[in-house]
Write a protein that holds these residues in place. Structure first.
Motif, mmCIF file in Angstrom:
data_model
loop_
_atom_site.group_PDB
_atom_site.id
_atom_site.type_symbol
_atom_site.label_atom_id
_atom_site.label_comp_id
_atom_site.label_asym_id
_atom_site.label_seq_id
_atom_site.Cartn_x
_atom_site.Cartn_y
_atom_site.Cartn_z
ATOM 1 N N GLN A 77 -20.532 29.193 -1.250
ATOM 2 C CA GLN A 77 -21.468 29.315 -0.131
ATOM 3 C C GLN A 77 -20.856 30.186 0.980
ATOM 4 O OE1 GLN A 77 -22.115 26.151 2.973
ATOM 5 N NE2 GLN A 77 -23.908 25.719 1.693
ATOM 6 N N GLU A 88 -26.961 29.546 9.195
ATOM 7 C CA GLU A 88 -27.099 28.236 9.833
ATOM 8 C C GLU A 88 -27.257 27.199 8.726
ATOM 9 O OE1 GLU A 88 -29.927 28.361 13.148
ATOM 10 O OE2 GLU A 88 -30.519 26.310 12.664
ATOM 11 N N ASP A 89 -26.544 26.116 8.804
ATOM 12 C CA ASP A 89 -26.638 25.037 7.807
ATOM 13 C C ASP A 89 -26.499 25.544 6.371
ATOM 14 O OD1 ASP A 89 -27.080 23.296 9.867
ATOM 15 O OD2 ASP A 89 -29.277 23.346 9.692
ATOM 16 N N GLY A 90 -25.590 26.468 6.137
ATOM 17 C CA GLY A 90 -25.381 26.958 4.775
ATOM 18 C C GLY A 90 -26.460 27.907 4.298
ATOM 19 N N ARG A 91 -27.338 28.305 5.194
ATOM 20 C CA ARG A 91 -28.447 29.181 4.799
ATOM 21 C C ARG A 91 -28.417 30.481 5.587
ATOM 22 N NH1 ARG A 91 -30.274 23.856 4.778
ATOM 23 N NH2 ARG A 91 -31.418 23.239 2.915
ATOM 24 N N PHE A 92 -29.043 31.509 5.017
ATOM 25 C CA PHE A 92 -29.193 32.775 5.721
ATOM 26 C C PHE A 92 -30.224 32.570 6.829
ATOM 27 C CE2 PHE A 92 -27.558 33.917 1.625
ATOM 28 C CZ PHE A 92 -26.750 35.027 1.841
ATOM 29 N N ARG A 93 -29.886 33.005 8.024
ATOM 30 C CA ARG A 93 -30.824 32.853 9.120
ATOM 31 C C ARG A 93 -31.538 34.187 9.321
ATOM 32 N NH1 ARG A 93 -30.514 30.277 15.079
ATOM 33 N NH2 ARG A 93 -32.137 31.604 15.943
ATOM 34 N N VAL A 94 -32.856 34.161 9.262
ATOM 35 C CA VAL A 94 -33.621 35.403 9.411
ATOM 36 C C VAL A 94 -34.616 35.243 10.550
ATOM 37 C CG1 VAL A 94 -33.413 35.975 6.949
ATOM 38 C CG2 VAL A 94 -35.405 34.707 7.752
ATOM 39 N N PRO A 95 -35.027 36.367 11.137
ATOM 40 C CA PRO A 95 -35.984 36.284 12.239
ATOM 41 C C PRO A 95 -37.291 35.657 11.771
ATOM 42 C CG PRO A 95 -35.112 38.514 12.025
ATOM 43 C CD PRO A 95 -34.664 37.750 10.832
ATOM 44 N N ILE A 97 -40.824 34.911 10.580
ATOM 45 C CA ILE A 97 -41.622 35.703 9.647
ATOM 46 C C ILE A 97 -43.013 35.881 10.228
ATOM 47 C CG2 ILE A 97 -42.562 35.797 7.324
ATOM 48 C CD1 ILE A 97 -40.127 33.913 6.591
ATOM 49 N N PRO B 48 -27.110 24.393 -0.439
ATOM 50 C CA PRO B 48 -27.726 25.722 -0.337
ATOM 51 C C PRO B 48 -26.738 26.858 -0.574
ATOM 52 C CG PRO B 48 -27.644 24.625 1.810
ATOM 53 C CD PRO B 48 -27.302 23.603 0.777
ATOM 54 N N PRO B 99 -38.270 37.604 3.109
ATOM 55 C CA PRO B 99 -36.882 37.131 2.987
ATOM 56 C C PRO B 99 -36.611 36.287 1.743
ATOM 57 C CG PRO B 99 -37.834 36.539 5.126
ATOM 58 C CD PRO B 99 -38.929 37.137 4.323
ATOM 59 N N SER B 149 -37.498 29.078 1.688
ATOM 60 C CA SER B 149 -37.377 29.271 3.133
ATOM 61 C C SER B 149 -37.648 27.967 3.865
ATOM 62 C CB SER B 149 -38.398 30.296 3.621
ATOM 63 O OG SER B 149 -38.347 31.443 2.831
ATOM 64 N N LEU B 150 -36.916 27.781 4.910
ATOM 65 C CA LEU B 150 -37.107 26.622 5.776
ATOM 66 C C LEU B 150 -37.448 27.192 7.138
ATOM 67 C CD1 LEU B 150 -36.391 23.565 5.214
ATOM 68 C CD2 LEU B 150 -34.259 24.013 6.430
ATOM 69 N N SER B 165 -36.267 31.460 10.462
ATOM 70 C CA SER B 165 -36.300 30.834 9.146
ATOM 71 C C SER B 165 -34.907 30.834 8.531
ATOM 72 C CB SER B 165 -37.267 31.583 8.221
ATOM 73 O OG SER B 165 -38.571 31.518 8.755
ATOM 74 N N LEU B 166 -34.666 29.824 7.690
ATOM 75 C CA LEU B 166 -33.382 29.705 6.998
ATOM 76 C C LEU B 166 -33.646 29.800 5.506
ATOM 77 C CD1 LEU B 166 -31.879 26.721 9.045
ATOM 78 C CD2 LEU B 166 -31.505 29.180 9.373
ATOM 79 N N VAL B 167 -32.853 30.623 4.817
ATOM 80 C CA VAL B 167 -33.150 30.869 3.407
ATOM 81 C C VAL B 167 -32.003 30.434 2.501
ATOM 82 C CG1 VAL B 167 -34.159 32.526 1.809
ATOM 83 C CG2 VAL B 167 -34.372 32.915 4.259
ATOM 84 N N TYR B 169 -30.868 30.757 -1.471
ATOM 85 C CA TYR B 169 -31.170 31.560 -2.659
ATOM 86 C C TYR B 169 -30.777 30.894 -3.978
ATOM 87 C CZ TYR B 169 -32.348 35.298 0.557
ATOM 88 O OH TYR B 169 -32.946 36.037 1.536
#
Lengths: 102, 504
Positions: A77, A88-95, A97, B48, B99, B149-150, B165-167, B169
């Motif tokens: 990870q 954030e929290d092990g996840r990709f943070r994206v703007p 949607i 994740p 994403p 996505s979260l 959003s948090l992704v 994969y």
């Protein structure tokens, strides 16, 4: 065959939108001219007799290249997120949607 | 929109005025160990982004290599759905920015799916018995699943109002097949049931083939339902809506039913039905509009240059065909015979998703009738109440067989057995533990029963007098009182005998 290949301004704007590119009016004209040149070059294929030539999508005459269904270690990870601009929290943070309700 | 919703016609009104046509797109995650194009694990529920690699993250320079087992599973699905396996096909890139796909395209199949022109016969229960509707399948193609996505910052985890959003994969690249029907006509008012029966039948086939665990609640089987309404069965096909996010068998039926009512409301009010994607809301039972349908050419599909074509060897395909397990149809015919059931009874079991469960309960030693009674009765009632499928309940065929065995041994009556099943479903342990813990056992000691009978007779002297004067029917009141006093633990027939002998 046809060297007067062209692309309309609306088509350029549509492509730019699909590619998520914000182009100015000047840029639409500028790239429209460039794209017309490219299309013109590619359309020279139309001068050739290609009815009996199957379309080529792959340079290699191969089919059925598969692998065994075996799990192989990938990235951790931490490694996976190392290049992410934000996480954030092990996840990709994206703007946020946009353009869709749910 | 709200105005239309407020005066939705009833379902009966809707199908009296319009002929529904449905189309179903079902996505099934294949149960391979590794992903479609890379060796990452597909196990559900991992932390994740812990099952990812450069390929499924779409990092520069990575290349996909096709999972042979996924191709084999897809071919087997195609064969089970009576489809033609094409001699040659390719993958295609479906280009879009979102994403959930880090590559900015999904590797899918476009105009060259691996399986075409199949069909599946689906049985519908009607008042006049079972009727078969043939659902034509246009195509089955291979693709890869997307990431998850979260949405953070919105009130309910929805995109709307979200801040960012948090992704994850882990799911991106898991082998997915998409099974697309042709428009299904001729179901009439039974269109919602047909949609559910079709997805149920598909699930049964997938499970029989062992290609997927088809768990709708975990998303390994997902359904998009297309609905359109036309004035009559002879009229041409018209604009449809596509409802996404329909993730349980019950929802499939409800969503189609709701769309029929919603569209009928619009059409009756002189409005148009627009072609759009709609989202199903399990809690409120309605659909709301999503993004308007992008034109197909906007995806700019083109043949995937990084994967060579797939050309299923004819002998291999025939070998796979010969090795297919018994089809649900053949099985139906066999079970009708072995279990001496009517078509109607068996079809009710199929539609309830109970065939496997009953079969396993029978294998565990229970008689067919008893196994059917519990799965289609008490357990189905609880499943319905909780809005889940039978096999998603925390009770196993072996446990049901154990309860049946206790009833057969005379240690439980039906009332008590129901309580035991309730206990198992509530997580109180194995049937024997529930019996011990709750102190459930049939009172077989006549002395204790007689004491209860005498007490009940003494409490209702007028009833006792009636029985003595020959009105045997009045005994029911006393039996009821005794059953109540013993918390259902007495054998009602035996209590009745005792009441009558006491009043003789």
């Amino acid at each position: 065959m046809t060297s007067s290949a062209s692309i309309t301004r609306a088509e350029v704007a549509h492509l730019a939108n699909l590619a998520r590119l914000a182009l100015t009016d000047d840029e639409l004209d500028h790239f429209g001219d460039q794209l017309a040149v490219i299309i013109g070059a590619v359309s020279r294929i139309g001068d050739l007799e290609t009815a009996d030539v199957p379309p080529t999508s792959h340079a290699l005459p191969l089919t059925n290249v598969v692998r065994e269904d075996v799990v192989r270690p990938g990235l951790t990870q931490e490694q996976a997120l190392a290049g992410a601009p934000a996480a954030e929290d092990g996840r990709f943070r994206v703007p946020r949607i946009l353009g869709e309700e749910a | 929109m709200t105005v239309t919703t407020d005066r939705l016609p009833s379902y009966d009104e809707a199908v009296a005025a319009f002929d529904p046509v449905i189309g179903l797109e079902v996505h099934v995650e294949l149960g391979t160990a590794s992903k479609m194009f890379c060796g990452c694990s597909t196990t559900f529920g991992a932390p994740p982004n812990s099952q990812v690699c450069p390929t499924c993250l779409g990092l520069p320079g990575s290349l996909p290599v096709l999972n042979g087992a996924a191709v084999e599973s897809t071919v087997r699905v195609g064969l089970a759905l009576n489809a033609t396996i094409v001699p040659w096909c390719r993958f295609a890139r479906k280009n879009y920015f979102y994403p959930d796909m880090p590559k900015n395209f999904q590797t899918s199949q476009y105009d060259e799916p691996i399986c075409v022109d199949g069909w599946l016969d689906v049985e519908l229960v009607t008042e006049d018995g079972a009727r078969t509707v043939r659902v034509e399948i246009e195509r089955v193609h291979m693709e890869e699943d997307t990431g998850k996505s979260l949405h953070v910052g919105g009130a309910t985890g929805r995109i709307h109002g979200a801040d960012h959003s948090l992704v994850d994969y882990n799911r991106a690249g898991i082998p997915l097949i998409e099974i697309v029907t042709r428009p299904v006509e001729g179901a009439g008012a039974q269109a919602p049931e047909l949609a559910r029966a079709y997805v149920t039948a598909l699930r049964e086939i997938m499970r029989g083939l062992g290609v997927s665990d088809v768990r709708m609640e975990q998303g390994s089987l997902r359904c998009d339902a297309n609905v359109s309404l036309r004035p009559g069965p002879e009229a041409p096909l018209v604009t449809r809506s596509e409802t996404k996010n329909v993730n349980s068998l019950r929802s499939v039926e409800r969503a189609v039913r709701h769309e029929i009512r919603r569209q009928a409301g619009r059409l009756t009010a002189g409005e148009r039905v627009v072609q759009e994607t709609r989202h199903w809301h399990e809690d409120t039972g309605i659909t709301t509009p999503g993004r308007s349908k992008e034109q197909a050419e906007d995806y700019r599909y083109f043949p995937e240059p990084d994967l060579v074509p797939v050309a299923p060897d004819r002998d291999w395909v025939e070998r796979l065909r010969a090795e297919l397990p018994e089809t649900p149809d053949a099985r139906r015919i066999r079970l009708l015979d072995e279990w001496s059931l009517s078509e109607f009874d068996l079809q009710s079991m199929v539609n309830a998703g109970a065939v496997d469960l009953v079969a396993q309960t029978v294998e565990a030693g229970a008689p067919v009738d008893a196994a059917r009674k519990w799965w289609l009765g008490e357990i189905a009632r609880v499943a319905n109440e909780r809005g889940v499928a039978l096999d998603e309940l925390p009770i196993t065929p072996a446990q049901v067989a154990a309860v049946v065995a206790l009833v057969e041994a005379g240690e439980l009556n039906d009332t008590l057995a129901r309580q035991v099943i309730e206990g198992v479903l509530a997580g109180e342990g194995e049937p024997a533990e529930v019996v011990a813990e709750r102190g459930l056992a049939v009172l077989s000691d006549d002395t204790a029963l007689l004491a209860a009978v005498d007490a009940a007779l003494a409490e209702q002297p007028d009833v006792a007098e009636k029985i003595r004067s020959g009105k045997v029917a009045a005994a029911g009141a006393i039996v009821g009182a005794v059953m109540k006093a013993t918390r259902g633990q007495a054998d009602a027939a035996r209590v009745r005998e005792l009441v009558l002998s006491r009043c003789a």
